[in-house]
Design a protein around this motif. Structure first.
Motif, mmCIF file in Angstrom:
data_model
loop_
_atom_site.group_PDB
_atom_site.id
_atom_site.type_symbol
_atom_site.label_atom_id
_atom_site.label_comp_id
_atom_site.label_asym_id
_atom_site.label_seq_id
_atom_site.Cartn_x
_atom_site.Cartn_y
_atom_site.Cartn_z
ATOM 1 N N ALA A 116 8.367 -1.975 0.395
ATOM 2 C CA ALA A 116 6.909 -1.828 0.327
ATOM 3 C C ALA A 116 6.293 -1.901 1.714
ATOM 4 O O ALA A 116 6.586 -2.795 2.491
ATOM 5 C CB ALA A 116 6.314 -2.926 -0.548
ATOM 6 N N GLN A 117 5.454 -0.923 2.007
ATOM 7 C CA GLN A 117 4.585 -0.985 3.169
ATOM 8 C C GLN A 117 3.436 -1.904 2.780
ATOM 9 O O GLN A 117 2.921 -1.798 1.673
ATOM 10 C CB GLN A 117 4.060 0.438 3.419
ATOM 11 N N CYS A 118 3.082 -2.832 3.672
ATOM 12 C CA CYS A 118 2.043 -3.797 3.283
ATOM 13 C C CYS A 118 0.805 -3.699 4.168
ATOM 14 O O CYS A 118 0.887 -3.277 5.313
ATOM 15 C CB CYS A 118 2.584 -5.218 3.362
ATOM 16 N N ASP A 119 -0.300 -4.123 3.623
ATOM 17 C CA ASP A 119 -1.524 -4.272 4.406
ATOM 18 C C ASP A 119 -1.386 -5.554 5.226
ATOM 19 O O ASP A 119 -1.203 -6.642 4.669
ATOM 20 C CB ASP A 119 -2.727 -4.365 3.457
ATOM 21 N N ARG A 120 -1.460 -5.410 6.539
ATOM 22 C CA ARG A 120 -1.204 -6.528 7.441
ATOM 23 C C ARG A 120 -2.195 -7.681 7.236
ATOM 24 O O ARG A 120 -1.890 -8.821 7.574
ATOM 25 C CB ARG A 120 -1.277 -6.019 8.885
ATOM 26 N N GLU A 121 -3.388 -7.384 6.736
ATOM 27 C CA GLU A 121 -4.376 -8.444 6.497
ATOM 28 C C GLU A 121 -4.159 -9.093 5.137
ATOM 29 O O GLU A 121 -4.301 -10.302 4.984
ATOM 30 C CB GLU A 121 -5.797 -7.859 6.533
ATOM 31 N N LEU A 122 -3.816 -8.268 4.139
ATOM 32 C CA LEU A 122 -3.697 -8.796 2.769
ATOM 33 C C LEU A 122 -2.470 -9.683 2.604
ATOM 34 O O LEU A 122 -2.497 -10.665 1.857
ATOM 35 C CB LEU A 122 -3.632 -7.639 1.756
ATOM 36 N N LEU A 144 5.230 7.094 10.979
ATOM 37 C CA LEU A 144 3.894 6.551 11.246
ATOM 38 C C LEU A 144 3.472 5.800 9.983
ATOM 39 O O LEU A 144 3.265 6.405 8.932
ATOM 40 C CB LEU A 144 2.914 7.680 11.554
ATOM 41 N N GLU A 145 3.407 4.479 10.101
ATOM 42 C CA GLU A 145 3.189 3.669 8.906
ATOM 43 C C GLU A 145 1.827 2.991 8.969
ATOM 44 O O GLU A 145 1.467 2.400 9.999
ATOM 45 C CB GLU A 145 4.297 2.611 8.788
ATOM 46 N N PRO A 146 1.050 3.051 7.866
ATOM 47 C CA PRO A 146 -0.280 2.459 7.869
ATOM 48 C C PRO A 146 -0.197 0.935 8.005
ATOM 49 O O PRO A 146 0.662 0.305 7.408
ATOM 50 C CB PRO A 146 -0.853 2.849 6.498
ATOM 51 N N GLU A 147 -1.101 0.381 8.814
ATOM 52 C CA GLU A 147 -1.136 -1.068 8.997
ATOM 53 C C GLU A 147 -1.972 -1.743 7.925
ATOM 54 O O GLU A 147 -1.893 -2.957 7.754
ATOM 55 C CB GLU A 147 -1.734 -1.400 10.368
ATOM 56 N N GLY A 148 -2.797 -0.969 7.240
ATOM 57 C CA GLY A 148 -3.628 -1.583 6.210
ATOM 58 C C GLY A 148 -4.621 -0.593 5.630
ATOM 59 O O GLY A 148 -4.738 0.549 6.095
ATOM 60 N N ILE A 167 0.835 -1.210 0.000
ATOM 61 C CA ILE A 167 0.000 0.000 0.000
ATOM 62 C C ILE A 167 0.867 1.256 0.000
ATOM 63 O O ILE A 167 0.362 2.362 0.007
ATOM 64 C CB ILE A 167 -0.975 0.000 1.202
ATOM 65 N N GLN A 168 2.173 1.093 0.033
ATOM 66 C CA GLN A 168 3.065 2.201 -0.278
ATOM 67 C C GLN A 168 4.365 1.614 -0.764
ATOM 68 O O GLN A 168 4.931 0.725 -0.136
ATOM 69 C CB GLN A 168 3.352 3.088 0.948
ATOM 70 N N PHE A 169 4.861 2.108 -1.904
ATOM 71 C CA PHE A 169 6.094 1.566 -2.449
ATOM 72 C C PHE A 169 7.138 2.658 -2.599
ATOM 73 O O PHE A 169 6.827 3.758 -3.046
ATOM 74 C CB PHE A 169 5.856 0.924 -3.813
#
Lengths: 638, 473
Positions: free
Chosen positions: A102-108, A301-305, A84-86
């Motif tokens: 890459a920041q990843c969605d923790r669920e995906l 601050l990094e998004p978890e998903g 979700i962020q590269f």
């Protein structure tokens, strides 16, 4: 495919214990090669879980993620489907050290991993807690679990931080756990120790997570990803989710005061934790103590998903109690009123010092038993995945009676990683850096499929579809290379570009490869100016590769030359039964270290700290002498 | 890697060696020494019913062939328990009476009790194997023993005392610093302090290059220290070369050593002038033919002038330089030459102050000094002895013995390789090669310095990064 516990046939070729990043790749690799494989993990819903930071890649690690993919692994695809962020790190420093992150969605992400596992024929999954190993005549013969025994001719243990894991939230509260809310694996650790394996302890930590709705983003700095159509996977094009920004803020004097005042309540500094932690991933307590003059520290601050407002507070790993965590968070700009959703904690766990392994990751003392991941003293999803893939592949190859699969240091970061672990060991949780590799120019992110794809295909790690994709890639790259070597570019077409790059104009047509040799002229610009029809995404790797290999030809050649020399040393085999204790012409330190590591080649011996170039010279002579008359030499010196 | 209890380390096999440490022959005392795990046991066997000597304290003991054996000598023995000994092992030194027999008998007794005769250099080799000294120090021990001039003695002692090793270790440290900056630049782009700038890398590399250059500049003179500067006496027959040779030797007769076997047709001696070694070559007897030019140009030049560091060209005063002499001098190319006008005691007037005509300058380009000498009344000899060290060892004369100098080709080759790599690295950066690419040039430099010391390489680069920078999200 889930194994039925009612199935009377509980015999497999390979059993993989653990379903993290190492376990998933191990199981998938073993099954792809053709071994009937069982993956056992205590909670199947948590396969491929991102226990810490929801991100894949970074310096050197991004290359490893791509290497895992090039070898037919799951990690690259799962990352593409969850990113979700590269960002391409080091973009300003030349393509040789570009590192995708890459920041990843923790669920995906775990969904992608599970999908990757489910697609592999011959791979069985089972939810159970392994409590012991079955050993017969000193060889691995299976595992003991809650539901009974499972038999196999090779077992890969990927227990992560679960071996006698203990979590610390502040100095007073500590609880046995492999991750928060998950039970540790105690019997397995005790059994392995009782069987005579050397065991040691490491620590690591995670930061708190917060509710994004309570953050004042106007007081932070927004960091968007790079708008690149980049894929970690060379073979499969997954759909990329919507993109999210990260946010940057800074700690200040307020946080320093809170941490210093509460230091005695930290598990790390209160003496509750004995294991060593990683220096590159220090707790905020560490940073405050070790760098008293640093006025501030960065906080990401990094998004978890996509579907959650939770944020991961990267940079504030801590073992301070929950109330202190809230207090110091409130001193940070933008976080004055933040609400904590999960507190940070430190975790201590057992690992097995990896000098006890072979390059196949097989435990020296127990044929058929393999270790991969944090159990070997590493940190990081990528390091775990790389080891898992190699351990799983070798377990399968062993069972099938085929030759082992080892990557050398000039072939892959995975090769550097495993050789470092076995040859040098590690006194802190090990992570990769480009500085650990001697052949940084060869081990790039753009050439992973070319470096590793053909070997993966040869030993059966690639599916038919991946093999086909590899073939297409090879053709495309050859096309790009040919274009640069064969195309003559006209002055009118290229001079505007040259002027823009601050490069001198040309008067008559010049070969594209000739212009590419100018450091300031980029390959993509030349391709555009020359009217080449390259696809910006699918040909990006080929363009980067051609750029480096033509522009820095001399450097790449010299590095390849050095690699070749090292290969010669690697071909000089050292007999396993060589009596190092008795080799009088070697230094004492070298004899001790060599006897401990028992290197397989002269090249590996040379990398052992404590073995000098002079020792290597002596070693060559000693080996020749020993080969001429092994038993006499040994007996005569007794 | 975790610390293992030492009990788990393998037993390392090693034997005990013994040798005569002093030269055999007539002397008041001699020294027999032993090193190895059995050294103390062997000593006890040679001194039955007597106490063990206290560590590092000389004690008088009766040395016998063993239990009930004949008395061999009454000698001073000293025991050095490991690791605080020269080799790092248990060592014993027996100072006995000298001469042909006594030391030999004691050595034989040691061997009979289980010691093995040491190979040449084996004690020092063991010191290296135990990490008591590095390769540079070990080589310097040899130089110290073989030293024939004060300057060589100073340089060797300086190296034995780790002076040069420390300097090389410092240079390696500087190199590791540059590499640490690079590692930070590449591996940690998102840290608190921001990336390390390329300027910082360049500054550090420039300082390193400078330091390597400085050390390298000492090599030509430093290497001469070990062999002596080859100083060839040349000139027409009867120009007084042999007299001068003898005069120069006579001054220093006490410490002159003839070097046998190195030459066939010429007389060659190592002589210390002003504390610096010169290998003086007298070419007398070479040129008795009529064709003087050919004799001068071919015979002498071919044999010695190729490796001459200095030529002392003798002409009889007040005789003028003939065309043959001028041709010879011009053919010397860039070998520094001193023009000696000999036998000035026979010359009338004061030609001594006259310089050659301007027209002669071209053929005298390499003539650094003109000195009038007489071995009869000693004229000019003092001046010559003052000029020689200055001309050949000027750098070392000025810096003194406290500055590290490279004295072996092995040393200068390694430092030159490191310097060349650093220069190439800086040139690459200058051409805007990305640092990540250019950095490939530095590893060979590091290897060169490490091999010079024979020390161990470790992962120091990352250690340095973690020490100096606050790393980690």
């Amino acid at each position: 495919m889930t194994a039925s516990l009612m199935n009377s046939d509980r015999t497999y070729d390979v059993i993989v214990v653990g379903g993290g990043h190492a376990g998933s790749e191990a199981a998938a690799a073993a099954a792809r090669i053709g071994a009937r494989t069982l993956l056992i993990t205590p909670d199947l819903a948590r396969v491929g879980q991102m226990s810490c930071n929801p991100a894949i890649g970074g310096i050197a690690k991004g290359v490893v993620a791509r290497e895992v993919d090039a070898l037919g692994g799951i990690m690259g695809r799962a990352t593409d489907a969850a990113r979700i962020q590269f960002r391409m790190l080091n973009r300003s420093k030349g393509p040789a050290v570009w590192s995708p992150r890459a920041q990843c969605d923790r669920e995906l992400y775990p969904i992608g991993v599970r999908k990757g596992l489910d697609e592999v024929p011959g791979l069985h999954l089972c939810e159970d807690m392994v409590t012991g190993l079955l050993m017969e005549e000193g060889r691995a013969a299976g595992v003991r679990a809650g539901a009974g025994e499972f038999r196999a001719r090779a077992v890969v243990v990927t227990a992560g931080t679960f071996l006698r894991g203990r979590i610390h939230i502040g100095g007073d509260a500590s609880v046995g756990a492999g991750r928060v809310g998950e039970a540790p694996s105690i019997e397995l650790a005790e059994e392995l120790e009782a069987r005579g394996l050397e065991i040691a302890r490491f620590k690591t930590g995670t930061p708190p997570r917060i509710d994004g709705r309570s953050v004042d983003f106007t007081r932070t700095e927004r960091q968007d990803g790079d708008p690149l159509d980049f894929r970690f996977s060379s073979y499969v094009r997954e759909n990329i989710p919507a993109q999210r920004p990260c946010w940057i803020t800074w700690t200040g004097a307020g946080l320093r005061e809170v941490v210093e005042r509460n230091l005695h309540r930290s598990a790390l500094f209160g003496g509750e934790i004995s294991g060593r932690g990683p220096r590159y991933c220090p707790s905020i307590e560490d940073k405050i103590i070790r760098f008293p003059d640093a006025p501030r520290h960065q906080v990401f601050l990094e998004p978890e998903g996509l579907e959650t407002t939770e944020l991961y507070v990267n940079g504030l790993s801590t073992s301070l109690p929950a109330d202190v965590q809230v207090e110091f968070l409130h001193t940070i700009p933008g976080l004055e009123h933040v609400e904590v959703t999960r507190v940070g904690y430190a975790i201590e766990y057992d690992y097995f010092p990896p000098h006890q392994l072979r390059h196949t990751l097989e435990v020296r003392a127990f044929p058929g038993l393999y270790f991969a991941g944090q159990i070997n003293g590493t940190t990081g999803y990528e390091e775990a995945a790389g080891q898992g893939l190699m351990a799983g592949a070798n377990a399968a190859l062993r069972v099938l009676g085929r030759a082992p699969f080892v990557l050398e240091r000039d072939e892959a970061y995975i090769g550097v990683l495993i050789d470092d672990l076995i040859t040098k060991g590690t006194d802190e949780p090990y992570r990769l850096f480009t500085s650990r590799a001697e052949f940084r120019l060869l081990l790039r992110q753009d050439n992973t499929s070319r470096r590793l794809g053909p070997r993966a295909r040869e030993i059966g790690l690639l599916t038919e579809m991946q093999s086909e994709a590899l073939g297409t890639l090879e053709e495309r790259e050859a096309r790009v290379r040919r274009w640069f070597v064969e195309t003559m570019i006209q002055p009118a077409d290229v001079n505007p570009l040259l002027q823009e790059c601050g490069s001198s104009a040309i008067r008559q047509s010049v070969r594209a490869s000739q212009l590419l040799k100018r450091p300031e002229v980029p390959a993509s610009g030349l391709a555009n100016a020359g009217g080449a029809k390259f696809h910006p995404a699918t040909d990006a790797d080929a363009l980067a590769a051609v750029e480096i290999e033509i522009k820095y030809e001399g450097y790449v050649r010299r590095e390849a030359e050095r690699a070749k020399n090292l290969r010669k040393q690697a071909e000089f085999e050292l007999p396993q039964e060589l009596p190092y204790e008795e080799l009088l012409s070697l230094s004492f330190e070298a004899r001790e270290k060599l006897a401990r590591v028992r290197p397989s080649s002269l090249a590996q011996a040379g990398r052992i700290p404590g073995v000098s170039p002079a020792d290597l010279q002596s070693l060559i002579l000693e080996v020749r002498r020993w080969r001429r008359n092994p038993p006499m030499t040994a007996a005569a010196k007794k | 890697m975790t610390d293992e209890p030492s009990s788990r380390l393998p037993e390392l096999a090693v034997d005990t060696i013994a040798a005569l440490a002093t030269a055999p022959g007539l002397s008041a005392i001699a020294l027999v020494r032993m090193s190895g795990p059995e050294a103390f046991r062997v000593l006890r066997a040679l001194t039955p019913d007597q106490d063990d000597p206290a560590p590092r304290t000389a004690a008088l003991r009766s040395i016998t062939k063993g239990e009930g054996g004949d008395l061999l000598d009454r000698a001073l023995v000293t025991a050095f328990p490991r690791p605080d000994s020269y080799t790092g092992e248990d060592m014993v030194e027996i100072s006995c009476h000298g001469g042909w027999l006594v030391p030999r008998l004691i050595l034989d007794a040691c061997l009979a009790m289980g010691a093995r005769l040491a190979e040449p250099g084996e004690f020092t080799r063991r010191a290296v194997l135990h990490g008591k000294m590095d390769l540079v120090q070990a080589e310097a021990v040899l130089d110290l023993i073989e030293g024939r001039s004060k300057a060589q003695h100073d340089a060797a002692l300086f190296q034995v005392e780790r002076g040069l090793s420390r300097r090389i270790a410092e240079l390696r440290e500087q190199l590791v610093t540059v590499e640490a900056y690079l590692a930070h630049h590449i591996d940690f782009p998102e840290e608190d302090e921001g990336p390390v700038t390329v300027d910082r890398v360049v500054d550090a590399a420039a300082g390193l290059r400078e330091a390597l250059e400085q050390l390298l500049e000492t090599a030509p003179e430093g290497e001469l220290l070990r062999e002596g500067a080859v100083t060839v006496l040349a000139g027409p027959p009867n120009s007084g070369k042999s007299s001068l040779y003898n005069a120069l030797l006579g001054e220093e007769r006490a410490i002159v050593t003839d070097v046998p076997g190195t030459t066939r047709d010429a007389l060659e001696s190592v002589i210390s002038i002003g504390g610096f070694p010169f290998r003086l070559v007298d070419t007398a007897g070479l040129r008795d033919s009529d064709d003087r030019v050919e004799e001068l140009g071919i015979e002498v030049a071919r044999r010695y002038l190729d490796r001459a560091d200095l030529v002392l060209f003798c002409v009889e005063s007040p005789g003028d330089l003939g065309s043959a002499e001028r041709e010879f001098l011009a053919g010397l190319a860039d070998v520094p030459t001193i023009l000696l006008r000999t036998k000035v005691d026979l010359a009338p007037g004061d030609r001594a102050s006259e310089d050659p005509q301007d027209g002669d300058r071209a053929s005298l380009a390499n003539v650094r000094e003109i000195v009038d000498v007489s071995v009869v009344d000693g004229t000019g000899l003092g001046r010559l002895q003052a000029i020689l060290p200055e001309l050949v060892y000027g750098g070392l004369v000025r810096t003194g013995a406290s500055v590290p100098a490279l004295t072996r080709a092995r040393q200068s080759e390694a430092v030159r390789k490191a310097r060349d790599q650093v220069v190439a690295f800086m040139e690459a950066l200058d051409e805007e090669t990305p640092v990540a690419v250019a950095s490939a040039l530095l590893r060979p430099a590091e290897t060169a310095l490490e091999e010079l010391l024979g020390v161990i390489s470790t992962d120091e680069i990352l250690d340095r990064v973690f020490r100096e920078f606050c790393i980690g999200k």
